[in-house]
Design a protein around this motif. Structure first.
Motif, PDB file in Angstrom:
ATOM      1  N   ALA A  55       0.834  -1.206   0.000  1.00  0.00           N
ATOM      2  CA  ALA A  55       0.000   0.000   0.000  1.00  0.00           C
ATOM      3  C   ALA A  55       0.867   1.254   0.000  1.00  0.00           C
ATOM      4  CB  ALA A  55      -0.928  -0.001   1.210  1.00  0.00           C
ATOM      5  N   PHE A  56       1.979   1.216   0.723  1.00  0.00           N
ATOM      6  CA  PHE A  56       2.900   2.354   0.780  1.00  0.00           C
ATOM      7  C   PHE A  56       3.406   2.681  -0.624  1.00  0.00           C
ATOM      8  CE2 PHE A  56       7.291   3.836   2.406  1.00  0.00           C
ATOM      9  CZ  PHE A  56       6.861   5.146   2.570  1.00  0.00           C
ATOM     10  N   ALA A  57       3.923   1.667  -1.324  1.00  0.00           N
ATOM     11  CA  ALA A  57       4.471   1.888  -2.660  1.00  0.00           C
ATOM     12  C   ALA A  57       3.389   2.249  -3.667  1.00  0.00           C
ATOM     13  CB  ALA A  57       5.223   0.631  -3.106  1.00  0.00           C
ATOM     14  N   VAL A  76       9.698  11.845  -7.263  1.00  0.00           N
ATOM     15  CA  VAL A  76       9.407  11.649  -5.835  1.00  0.00           C
ATOM     16  C   VAL A  76      10.598  12.098  -4.988  1.00  0.00           C
ATOM     17  CG1 VAL A  76       8.812  10.001  -4.042  1.00  0.00           C
ATOM     18  CG2 VAL A  76       7.895   9.703  -6.346  1.00  0.00           C
ATOM     19  N   HIS A  77      10.283  12.893  -3.991  1.00  0.00           N
ATOM     20  CA  HIS A  77      11.307  13.429  -3.095  1.00  0.00           C
ATOM     21  C   HIS A  77      11.180  12.820  -1.695  1.00  0.00           C
ATOM     22  CE1 HIS A  77      11.458  16.579   0.191  1.00  0.00           C
ATOM     23  NE2 HIS A  77      12.735  16.405  -0.047  1.00  0.00           N
ATOM     24  N   GLU A  78       9.944  12.725  -1.219  1.00  0.00           N
ATOM     25  CA  GLU A  78       9.709  12.203   0.134  1.00  0.00           C
ATOM     26  C   GLU A  78       8.289  11.674   0.224  1.00  0.00           C
ATOM     27  OE1 GLU A  78       7.724  12.749   4.036  1.00  0.00           O
ATOM     28  OE2 GLU A  78       7.490  14.009   2.262  1.00  0.00           O
ATOM     29  N   ALA A  79       8.085  10.630   1.010  1.00  0.00           N
ATOM     30  CA  ALA A  79       6.749  10.077   1.217  1.00  0.00           C
ATOM     31  C   ALA A  79       6.598   9.683   2.678  1.00  0.00           C
ATOM     32  CB  ALA A  79       6.515   8.869   0.318  1.00  0.00           C
ATOM     33  N   ASN A  80       5.434   9.981   3.219  1.00  0.00           N
ATOM     34  CA  ASN A  80       5.154   9.662   4.619  1.00  0.00           C
ATOM     35  C   ASN A  80       3.774   9.020   4.686  1.00  0.00           C
ATOM     36  OD1 ASN A  80       5.229   9.477   7.379  1.00  0.00           O
ATOM     37  ND2 ASN A  80       5.722  11.628   7.731  1.00  0.00           N
ATOM     38  N   GLY A  81       3.738   7.745   5.082  1.00  0.00           N
ATOM     39  CA  GLY A  81       2.486   7.004   5.098  1.00  0.00           C
ATOM     40  C   GLY A  81       2.046   6.631   6.494  1.00  0.00           C
ATOM     41  N   TYR A  82       0.717   6.567   6.690  1.00  0.00           N
ATOM     42  CA  TYR A  82       0.123   6.216   7.979  1.00  0.00           C
ATOM     43  C   TYR A  82      -0.887   5.096   7.771  1.00  0.00           C
ATOM     44  CZ  TYR A  82       1.969  10.780   9.361  1.00  0.00           C
ATOM     45  OH  TYR A  82       2.800  11.850   9.584  1.00  0.00           O
ATOM     46  N   LEU A 236       9.979   3.504 -10.041  1.00  0.00           N
ATOM     47  CA  LEU A 236      11.247   2.985  -9.536  1.00  0.00           C
ATOM     48  C   LEU A 236      11.450   3.403  -8.076  1.00  0.00           C
ATOM     49  CD1 LEU A 236      13.821   1.445 -10.300  1.00  0.00           C
ATOM     50  CD2 LEU A 236      14.788   3.609 -11.098  1.00  0.00           C
ATOM     51  N   ALA A 237      11.114   4.657  -7.764  1.00  0.00           N
ATOM     52  CA  ALA A 237      11.179   5.103  -6.367  1.00  0.00           C
ATOM     53  C   ALA A 237      10.219   4.293  -5.506  1.00  0.00           C
ATOM     54  CB  ALA A 237      10.849   6.593  -6.281  1.00  0.00           C
ATOM     55  N   ALA A 238       9.022   4.009  -6.043  1.00  0.00           N
ATOM     56  CA  ALA A 238       8.050   3.202  -5.307  1.00  0.00           C
ATOM     57  C   ALA A 238       8.593   1.809  -5.027  1.00  0.00           C
ATOM     58  CB  ALA A 238       6.737   3.130  -6.089  1.00  0.00           C
ATOM     59  N   HIS A 269       5.433   5.352   8.247  1.00  0.00           N
ATOM     60  CA  HIS A 269       6.679   5.028   7.571  1.00  0.00           C
ATOM     61  C   HIS A 269       7.039   6.199   6.672  1.00  0.00           C
ATOM     62  CE1 HIS A 269       9.066   1.604   5.348  1.00  0.00           C
ATOM     63  NE2 HIS A 269       9.758   2.724   5.424  1.00  0.00           N
ATOM     64  N   LYS A 270       8.232   6.724   6.864  1.00  0.00           N
ATOM     65  CA  LYS A 270       8.705   7.871   6.074  1.00  0.00           C
ATOM     66  C   LYS A 270       9.939   7.465   5.285  1.00  0.00           C
ATOM     67  CE  LYS A 270      10.595  12.584   6.731  1.00  0.00           C
ATOM     68  NZ  LYS A 270       9.553  13.407   6.092  1.00  0.00           N
ATOM     69  N   ILE A 271       9.993   7.852   4.012  1.00  0.00           N
ATOM     70  CA  ILE A 271      11.175   7.629   3.192  1.00  0.00           C
ATOM     71  C   ILE A 271      11.545   8.927   2.503  1.00  0.00           C
ATOM     72  CG2 ILE A 271       9.805   6.788   1.218  1.00  0.00           C
ATOM     73  CD1 ILE A 271      12.193   4.881   0.614  1.00  0.00           C
ATOM     74  N   VAL A 272      12.832   9.263   2.534  1.00  0.00           N
ATOM     75  CA  VAL A 272      13.358  10.444   1.855  1.00  0.00           C
ATOM     76  C   VAL A 272      14.364   9.964   0.823  1.00  0.00           C
ATOM     77  CG1 VAL A 272      14.597  12.623   2.086  1.00  0.00           C
ATOM     78  CG2 VAL A 272      13.082  11.860   3.924  1.00  0.00           C
ATOM     79  N   PHE A 273      14.161  10.355  -0.430  1.00  0.00           N
ATOM     80  CA  PHE A 273      15.079   9.981  -1.498  1.00  0.00           C
ATOM     81  C   PHE A 273      16.132  11.077  -1.655  1.00  0.00           C
ATOM     82  CE2 PHE A 273      11.137   7.750  -2.436  1.00  0.00           C
ATOM     83  CZ  PHE A 273      11.600   6.448  -2.609  1.00  0.00           C
ATOM     84  N   HIS A 274      17.389  10.660  -1.785  1.00  0.00           N
ATOM     85  CA  HIS A 274      18.495  11.613  -1.820  1.00  0.00           C
ATOM     86  C   HIS A 274      19.097  11.805  -3.206  1.00  0.00           C
ATOM     87  CE1 HIS A 274      18.282  11.304   2.511  1.00  0.00           C
ATOM     88  NE2 HIS A 274      18.631  10.024   2.485  1.00  0.00           N
TER      89      HIS A 274
END
Length: 333
Positions: A55-57, A76-82, A236-238, A269-274
């Motif tokens: 679900a996050f991706a 995509v730069h950043e994603a924060n899911g609940y 690809l980020a997903a 869940h938080k992911i930050v792409f660099h």
């Protein structure tokens, strides 16, 4: 007759495929079942909870739909899911996306996900499933998109030597399958294979000997299962977000010596792409590394942190996950 999963395992692009529903509001329906622990081709749709990383991706991909065509330079730069409800593998997710802010170089989108209150009778899921009664919101995502900035990068490189010879051996010799102890005495559960992704778990028992908390580590190495994955940059980020949720709760189990637990699951869940998308491309020759640890467990919650490194040793993404993690008998130390 019960609806069956596809005879052949779907590719990653198929597993996350979305169909747009109408014009307004902006809604999408998933067509393939979300991964569950017991997912198996040509078998009845699973009654089990779905893998949270799915679900996050997929929500990241849903957020991308309204950006990719009109603003192709935004990635995509950043994603924060609940997670607010358990997701189920025997019915589709219905995603509704809205734009919170949009400029020439930055966008912020929100996605909510619901599921029908009853299982689907067909697979792939028909669009008519979206007309069924919907349950409460099961997942909420905020996702930002950014234009690439020019300039040289800087940062630390992954230290392979930190783990001795573990990452110098042939990485495909590491175990493919991971068995987790199920809740409430359910025995061992094997994680299902990920679509298009080969994930291995190096044995760090020697490295972790006597280490707990922040010092304890878990590694995943992953690559494409076949060839080079020619995916849209945001898909690809997903994919990396999909991998990032793998066995996170097991980090807490070992880092804090928890033998059993009652209720558990991700809260957010938080992911930050660099890096830019071209530095995240996967093939079946080189391996990415996810390095996981935890700095806190207590009060019914646990924090899981990870760093995702490219084959060249560049930090691709950083994740922070807060999980509900209740011991059956006592609190976490």
């Amino acid at each position: 007759m019960a609806a069956l999963t596809p005879t052949e395992p779907p590719s990653f692009a198929q597993a996350l495929h979305l169909v747009k529903l109408g014009t307004a509001p902006e809604r999408y329906i998933s067509t393939f079942p979300a991964l569950s622990y017991d997912y198996a081709p040509n078998q009845p749709l699973s009654l089990a909870r779905s893998y949270g990383g799915h679900a996050f991706a997929q929500a990241i991909w849903a957020a991308s739909q309204g950006i990719s065509t009109s603003n192709p330079d935004l990635h995509v730069h950043e994603a924060n899911g609940y997670w607010t409800q358990a997701g189920f593998a025997n019915r589709p997710f219905i995603y509704e996306a809205t734009t919170l802010s949009l400029t020439r170089s930055f966008a912020l989108r929100q996605v909510t996900a619901r599921q029908p209150t009853i299982p689907s009778e067909e697979c792939p899921f028909p669009e008519s499933d979206a007309e069924k009664n919907m349950g409460p919101v099961a997942f909420v995502l905020t996702c930002s998109f950014k234009r690439r900035e020019l300039g040289s990068g800087y940062g630390l490189k992954f230290d392979v030597e930190e783990y001795g010879g573990v990452l110098r051996k042939e990485l495909d010799a590491h175990p493919r399958h991971v068995y987790l102890r199920g809740p409430n005495g359910q025995g061992l559960i094997r994680l299902a294979d990920f679509p298009s992704i080969d994930v291995r778990t190096p044995d760090l028992r020697e490295y972790n000997g006597g280490k707990r908390g922040t010092s304890h580590r878990r590694l995943h190495v992953y690559r494409a299962s076949s060839g080079r994955l020619g995916l849209h940059p945001n898909l690809l980020a997903a994919l990396h977000a999909y991998v990032s949720d793998r066995a996170g709760l097991d980090v807490l189990r070992h880092a804090f010596g928890v033998d059993e637990f009652g209720v558990s699951g991700s809260l957010n869940h938080k992911i930050v792409f660099h890096v830019s998308p071209e530095e995240m491309a996967l093939d079946d020759k080189t391996w990415f590394v996810q390095e996981m640890s935890s700095s806190r467990g207590g009060d019914g919650r646990g924090l899981i942190e990870s760093r995702m490194w490219s084959p060249s040793g560049t930090l691709v993404a950083t994740t922070v996950q807060d999980a509900l993690f209740r011991r059956a008998q006592a609190k976490l130390a």
